[in-house]
Write a protein that holds these residues in place. Sequence first.
Motif, PDB file in Angstrom:
ATOM      1  N   LEU A   2       0.861  -1.177   0.000  1.00 32.96           N
ATOM      2  CA  LEU A   2       0.000   0.000   0.000  1.00 32.96           C
ATOM      3  C   LEU A   2       0.899   1.228   0.000  1.00 32.96           C
ATOM      4  N   ILE A   3       0.685   2.104  -0.961  1.00 33.07           N
ATOM      5  CA  ILE A   3       1.518   3.286  -1.089  1.00 33.07           C
ATOM      6  C   ILE A   3       0.620   4.502  -1.182  1.00 33.07           C
ATOM      7  N   GLU A   4       0.767   5.429  -0.210  1.00 33.35           N
ATOM      8  CA  GLU A   4      -0.044   6.647  -0.192  1.00 33.35           C
ATOM      9  C   GLU A   4       0.717   7.794  -0.848  1.00 33.35           C
ATOM     10  N   PHE A  90      -3.112   7.249   7.020  1.00 36.03           N
ATOM     11  CA  PHE A  90      -2.675   5.921   6.610  1.00 36.03           C
ATOM     12  C   PHE A  90      -3.748   5.244   5.771  1.00 36.03           C
ATOM     13  N   CYS A  91      -3.320   4.641   4.710  1.00 37.32           N
ATOM     14  CA  CYS A  91      -4.171   3.757   3.924  1.00 37.32           C
ATOM     15  C   CYS A  91      -4.063   2.359   4.530  1.00 37.32           C
ATOM     16  N   ALA A  92      -5.168   1.634   4.563  1.00 35.17           N
ATOM     17  CA  ALA A  92      -5.167   0.307   5.175  1.00 35.17           C
ATOM     18  C   ALA A  92      -6.101  -0.622   4.416  1.00 35.17           C
ATOM     19  N   ALA A  93      -5.824  -1.912   4.520  1.00 30.14           N
ATOM     20  CA  ALA A  93      -6.642  -2.912   3.833  1.00 30.14           C
ATOM     21  C   ALA A  93      -7.068  -3.988   4.823  1.00 30.14           C
ATOM     22  N   THR A  94      -8.280  -4.511   4.592  1.00 30.11           N
ATOM     23  CA  THR A  94      -8.807  -5.531   5.470  1.00 30.11           C
ATOM     24  C   THR A  94      -9.605  -6.559   4.690  1.00 30.11           C
ATOM     25  N   TRP A 108      -0.965  -1.987   5.949  1.00 31.03           N
ATOM     26  CA  TRP A 108      -0.891  -0.543   6.149  1.00 31.03           C
ATOM     27  C   TRP A 108       0.149   0.081   5.232  1.00 31.03           C
ATOM     28  N   GLY A 109      -0.147   1.303   4.804  1.00 27.97           N
ATOM     29  CA  GLY A 109       0.845   2.088   4.095  1.00 27.97           C
ATOM     30  C   GLY A 109       1.757   2.797   5.076  1.00 27.97           C
ATOM     31  N   GLN A 110       2.678   3.568   4.544  1.00 27.23           N
ATOM     32  CA  GLN A 110       3.679   4.228   5.386  1.00 27.23           C
ATOM     33  C   GLN A 110       3.155   5.535   5.984  1.00 27.23           C
ATOM     34  N   GLY A 111       2.063   6.040   5.467  1.00 29.95           N
ATOM     35  CA  GLY A 111       1.471   7.269   5.987  1.00 29.95           C
ATOM     36  C   GLY A 111       1.904   8.491   5.203  1.00 29.95           C
ATOM     37  N   THR A 112       1.019   9.466   5.167  1.00 31.27           N
ATOM     38  CA  THR A 112       1.320  10.747   4.512  1.00 31.27           C
ATOM     39  C   THR A 112       0.799  11.874   5.409  1.00 31.27           C
TER      40      THR A 112
END
Length: 118
Positions: A2-4, A90-94, A108-112
């Motif tokens: 996941l890349i934000e 943060f972008c996240a997937a479930t 989880w992405g790394q956050g922006t």
Amino acid sequence: QLIESGGGSVQAGGSLRLSCTASGRTFGYAMGWFRQAPGKEREFVAAVWRSSGIIDYTDSVKGRFTISRDNAMVYLQMNNLKPEDTGVYFCAATRSDPTRRAVDYGYWGQGTQVTVSS
């Protein structure tokens, strides 16, 4: 996986659009956005379940933020931003059923960083 992108600094009332690219096993998962302000816990912002069409928003962003998904991309359009929206997003997937719990999101992405000044 996941890349934000898309964070930045704006004045109150401004807009930003966050993007997240999913790859690998997260491609078919439900996607969401969380945010974390300094000294605070990570909180749910919005999520979309493509299979069911369910979209969920936390009350504080309803009417201002819009989450959308296009294949491997998920977006968060943020309008009328307020200083209290400041934080790392943060972008996240479930794979879970609709949930707002961060513990249910396994990817989880790394956050922006989003900074809103008054």
